[in-house]
Design a protein around this motif. Structure first.
Motif, PDB file in Angstrom:
ATOM      1  N   GLU A 567      -9.079 -12.824   1.170  1.00  0.00           N
ATOM      2  CA  GLU A 567      -8.814 -13.252  -0.200  1.00  0.00           C
ATOM      3  C   GLU A 567     -10.097 -13.272  -1.026  1.00  0.00           C
ATOM      4  O   GLU A 567     -10.069 -13.080  -2.241  1.00  0.00           O
ATOM      5  N   ALA A 568     -11.218 -13.509  -0.365  1.00  0.00           N
ATOM      6  CA  ALA A 568     -12.501 -13.526  -1.062  1.00  0.00           C
ATOM      7  C   ALA A 568     -13.030 -12.114  -1.305  1.00  0.00           C
ATOM      8  O   ALA A 568     -14.057 -11.937  -1.961  1.00  0.00           O
ATOM      9  N   GLY A 569     -12.339 -11.105  -0.777  1.00  0.00           N
ATOM     10  CA  GLY A 569     -12.805  -9.730  -0.930  1.00  0.00           C
ATOM     11  C   GLY A 569     -13.980  -9.419  -0.042  1.00  0.00           C
ATOM     12  O   GLY A 569     -14.736  -8.471  -0.301  1.00  0.00           O
ATOM     13  N   SER A 570     -14.169 -10.202   1.014  1.00  0.00           N
ATOM     14  CA  SER A 570     -15.277  -9.986   1.941  1.00  0.00           C
ATOM     15  C   SER A 570     -14.824  -9.110   3.101  1.00  0.00           C
ATOM     16  O   SER A 570     -13.640  -8.770   3.225  1.00  0.00           O
ATOM     17  N   GLU A 586     -18.539 -13.184   8.245  1.00  0.00           N
ATOM     18  CA  GLU A 586     -18.031 -12.805   6.927  1.00  0.00           C
ATOM     19  C   GLU A 586     -19.173 -12.161   6.156  1.00  0.00           C
ATOM     20  O   GLU A 586     -20.193 -12.803   5.894  1.00  0.00           O
ATOM     21  N   LEU A 587     -18.998 -10.885   5.819  1.00  0.00           N
ATOM     22  CA  LEU A 587     -20.019 -10.170   5.062  1.00  0.00           C
ATOM     23  C   LEU A 587     -19.458  -9.833   3.682  1.00  0.00           C
ATOM     24  O   LEU A 587     -18.333  -9.348   3.560  1.00  0.00           O
ATOM     25  N   THR A 620      -9.093  -6.975   1.209  1.00  0.00           N
ATOM     26  CA  THR A 620     -10.438  -6.936   0.639  1.00  0.00           C
ATOM     27  C   THR A 620     -10.550  -5.834  -0.407  1.00  0.00           C
ATOM     28  O   THR A 620     -11.076  -6.045  -1.508  1.00  0.00           O
ATOM     29  N   ALA A 621     -10.058  -4.672  -0.077  1.00  0.00           N
ATOM     30  CA  ALA A 621     -10.140  -3.539  -0.992  1.00  0.00           C
ATOM     31  C   ALA A 621      -9.357  -3.797  -2.270  1.00  0.00           C
ATOM     32  O   ALA A 621      -9.815  -3.483  -3.374  1.00  0.00           O
ATOM     33  N   ARG A 622      -8.155  -4.388  -2.133  1.00  0.00           N
ATOM     34  CA  ARG A 622      -7.339  -4.679  -3.314  1.00  0.00           C
ATOM     35  C   ARG A 622      -8.009  -5.715  -4.216  1.00  0.00           C
ATOM     36  O   ARG A 622      -7.917  -5.640  -5.446  1.00  0.00           O
TER      37      ARG A 622
END
Length: 782
Positions: A567-570, A586-587, A620-622
């Motif tokens: 959800e954080a796009g990580s 988490e990167l 993440t991609a979305r």
């Protein structure tokens, strides 16, 4: 073909032994042929293997056609020849039949041109000498033409001068006046006559023969002023053509002047001396003082400064440099003194590669350029046949005056001269290529100048394109009794030998936290999945959650952690051993601040589909795509999946671009109509791989590229339109008996001046920072 390593942008390292194979795509790419003379490559000899010759008089596709018809058959076919018009170079490929250099030189001499074996050092001298000879004969012709005109004015006054334009009528032209105009004719056709004679012997009419026939016809009619005017102005138009090619060539050569000829080398005893840059060997240390241009590519070993890289990358901001950083030939050290270790010879520097590629880029000719060449070659003989019809049929069928219709036929021949039309495109293309190189955008050929302006779909990678490409470890989630230190040590051990951005982020975090990293043993890449290795006798691994599932440990990843990261796009990176998952990293890769604005600009420019192709997980991609306004996301892709996605886009859209790093995305870029490599300044492979290379990782150059492409094509179409409109006007005037030979040729020269000046406007480029808005008319942007 070189092996290129492909590494997924989600921490899943994969290696794909691929190269950018142009034979597998570019279905719409025009064949680089010599204007309808067969499959002749207009390729630079630096790319074509064979014997090269400097050809004096090789200024445009007209001469290419002549040489292919004369030399080609002796080699077993025109496909064994390659040409570099900008540098006046002809290459006899290794595939040609046995023929000596002397025989080739003699064959070229029969065309009215001259040749000798290629010598790079003498080439510019020969070109300058040829241009000087053209200038001398043109000025002599113009001088005697002006003298004859002046003689007439002195003898008869201005009224008589007007009578001269209309012809002398019944009055005979004085011998001194005839003599002056005769000298103007002789000097005007001196360099043209050998080519015209060669054309006549081959029964292959070209513009040289066309003009010589017009001049001879005017002399037969006693119209010496008309003959002299045509001879002088045609000579002037050829000189303008050579000058404009030389101007474009000099613009490319000016890039070479960016690198200083000498470097201040540090000798073994500590003393310093200025040494020619070409003689500096790899590993040598040299000094760069504040304000100096850097002579060679190298690595800073001592000192700190801020370097202006605009000559290479087009970026305006100074780039800080300290020990360990790379610097490039042609850039400027703004402050401080740097000691640099040369990492490449002068001939292998990034700047040298750019110069060679810009100089060779016109070998891939734009479709419009090929059209112009073919059109000029077809319509010239048609007009000659039409001129014969006009000269003969009206007198025979309608009882018209022979002299009157013969004169009109000559006027038509003059009108047909394709000079302005022929030079309208190559000068524009080379000027556009040079301007783009100055802006930090390296375009590999005329075919790719045209493509960006017609782009309808763009596929792009996420990491390093939409995001900064410099991920950082945002959080650590140790599992199964492990500590954060255990997790970092294990992840660092697997990544110790990798240079991937995610690996650098993990190793950087371990270093900041004071975690000692010992490299794992027997590490290997699992294509499209991650890394495996051994540590302390145990099997260890690192990769995506998909890799963990394949290992049988998918349930070890807590769903709340997975949801929070996505959800954080990580990016989620799982680390484990043969017993289970040790923990989760988490990167997070920061989105470029201007990414949303750039995507909006691309939409405003008419790009209907922007799609992200990434190996990262879908959520993440979305998240990233939604933030910047990307139309579609395809995530969790293997390298072959990206290729499939590009093939689908190519089937749907007329022009598709793939933007990647030039190496990792090579297979997908190869399937697109053209590929754009990001951040090519530090990567030789990226420069070699893509059709267009952005020297920095600034995706903001893509809208600039589209605008530049459209501006270039607009100028080319303007030049073609001006040329054809002028000819159509004089054809109409000729039909009503209102056109004169001198008027037609003067108009053609005037148009040549206009199209050359219009084309050279491209050398000024346009504002690299300008960006179209959705409401701004594209015509204004272009």
């Amino acid at each position: 073909m070189a092996n290129t390593a492909t590494e997924r942008d989600d921490g899943q390292h994969a290696h794909d032994h691929s190269a950018h194979d142009h034979s597998q795509h570019k279905a719409e790419e025009p064949n680089c042929c010599g204007g309808g003379t067969g499959n002749v490559a207009l390729a630079a000899s630096s790319n074509a293997k064979g014997r090269s010759f400097q050809v004096n008089g090789l200024d445009c596709a007209e001469e290419v056609s002549i040489l292919t018809k004369v030399v080609g058959p002796k080699l077993g076919g025109v496909e064994h020849l390659a040409f570099d018009v900008i540098n006046g170079r002809m290459t006899v490929l290794d595939s040609a039949g046995l023929i000596s250099d002397d025989q080739i030189v003699k064959l070229v001499a029969t065309t009215g041109m001259s040749a000798r074996p290629w010598n790079a050092e003498n080439a510019s001298v020969d070109q300058a000498a040829h241009l000087s000879k053209q200038k001398k004969f043109t000025f002599l012709s113009g001088g005697f033409w002006a003298a004859g005109f002046g003689w007439h004015i002195v003898e008869t006054g201005m009224g008589g001068a007007l009578g001269l334009f209309a012809g002398h009528g019944e009055a005979a032209m004085p011998i001194p006046e005839i003599s002056l105009f005769a000298l103007a004719i002789i000097f005007g056709v001196w360099l043209v006559a050998p080519k015209a004679w060669s054309s006549a012997r081959r029964m292959s009419p070209d513009m040289n023969l066309l003009m010589l026939v017009a001049v001879a016809g005017a002399i037969v009619l006693g119209e010496y002023f008309e003959a002299a005017t045509v001879a002088f102005f045609f000579s002037l138009s050829l000189y303008l053509e050579s000058w404009s090619v030389g101007r474009a060539r000099n613009a490319v050569s000016a890039l070479l002047d960016l690198a200083p000829p000498t470097a201040r080398v540090v000798k073994e005893d500590g003393s310093e001396a200025d040494v020619p840059a070409a003689e500096v060997t790899v590993g040598t240390h040299f000094i760069v003082r504040g304000g100096d241009r850097i002579a060679l590519d190298g690595e800073v070993v001592d000192g700190a400064g801020a370097v202006d890289q605009a000559p290479i990358t087009g970026e305006s901001a100074l780039v800080p440099k300290e020990a360990g950083d790379d610097v490039y030939a042609g850039t400027i050290n703004g402050e401080g003194t740097l000691t640099v270790r040369a990492t490449k010879a002068a001939t292998d520097s990034v700047l040298s590669k750019i110069i060679r590629m810009v100089g060779d880029a016109h070998s891939r000719r734009a479709e419009v350029e090929q059209w112009v060449t073919k059109f000029a070659r077809v319509y010239t003989p048609i007009v000659m046949i039409l001129a014969v019809v006009i000269a003969v049929l009206p007198p025979l069928l309608l009882g018209g005056a022979w002299n009157y219709w013969f004169y009109n036929a000559l006027v038509l021949l003059v009108i047909a001269c394709p000079c302005a039309l022929v030079i309208s495109t190559p000068v524009s293309i080379v000027a556009a290529l040079t301007a783009s190189a100055r802006a930090g955008v390296l375009i590999k050929g005329g075919a790719y100048i045209e493509a960006p302006g017609r782009t309808k779909a763009i596929a792009l990678d996420k990491t390093g394109t939409i995001t900064m490409g410099e991920p950082e470890v945002a959080a650590l989630y140790p599992l199964n009794g492990a500590t954060e230190a255990d997790l970092l040590a294990l992840a660092g051990a697997l990544e110790a030998r990798s240079s991937h951005p995610l690996a650098r982020a993990i190793l950087g975090k371990a270093e900041r936290d004071g975690i000692a990293v010992k490299a794992a043993e027997d590490t290997r890449t699992v294509p499209g999945r991650g890394l495996e290795g051994n540590m302390n006798g145990k099997s260890v691994w690192l990769g995506s959650d998909r890799f963990a599932v394949e290992k049988g440990f998918g349930d070890d990843i807590p769903s709340d952690i997975r949801d929070r990261i996505e959800e954080a796009g990580s990016t989620l990176v799982a680390v484990g051993n043969e017993s289970g998952v040790t923990g989760i990293l988490e990167l997070r890769d920061r989105i470029r601040p201007d990414a949303k604005r750039i995507v909006a600009q691309l939409h405003a420019l008419g790009v209907t589909k922007i799609i992200m192709l990434t190996g990262d997980n879908a959520r993440t991609a979305r998240a990233v795509a939604a933030e910047v306004g990307i139309d579609e996301v395809r995530a969790e892709l293997l390298p072959e999946d990206k290729v499939t996605a590009i093939e689908e886009l190519v089937a749907q859209y007329d022009m598709v671009a793939m933007i990647g790093d030039g190496v990792n995305d090579a297979p997908a870029m190869a399937r697109a109509h053209y590929g754009i490599a990001m951040g090519a300044v530090g990567s030789d492979a990226a420069i070699e791989t893509a059709d267009i290379a952005l020297m920095t990782d600034d995706i903001g150059k893509v809208p600039w590229l589209i605008v530049h492409s459209r501006k270039t094509m607009s100028i080319i179409h303007q030049n073609i339109g001006i040329s054809l409109a002028t000819k159509a006007l004089f054809v109409g005037l000729t039909a009503f008996g209102m056109a004169t030979m001198w008027g037609a040729i003067a108009a053609d020269v005037g148009v040549s001046l206009v199209v050359v000046a219009n084309a050279l406007r491209l050398l000024n480029g346009n504002d690299r920072r300008s960006a179209p808005t959705r409401n701004a008319p594209l015509a204004q942007e272009a």
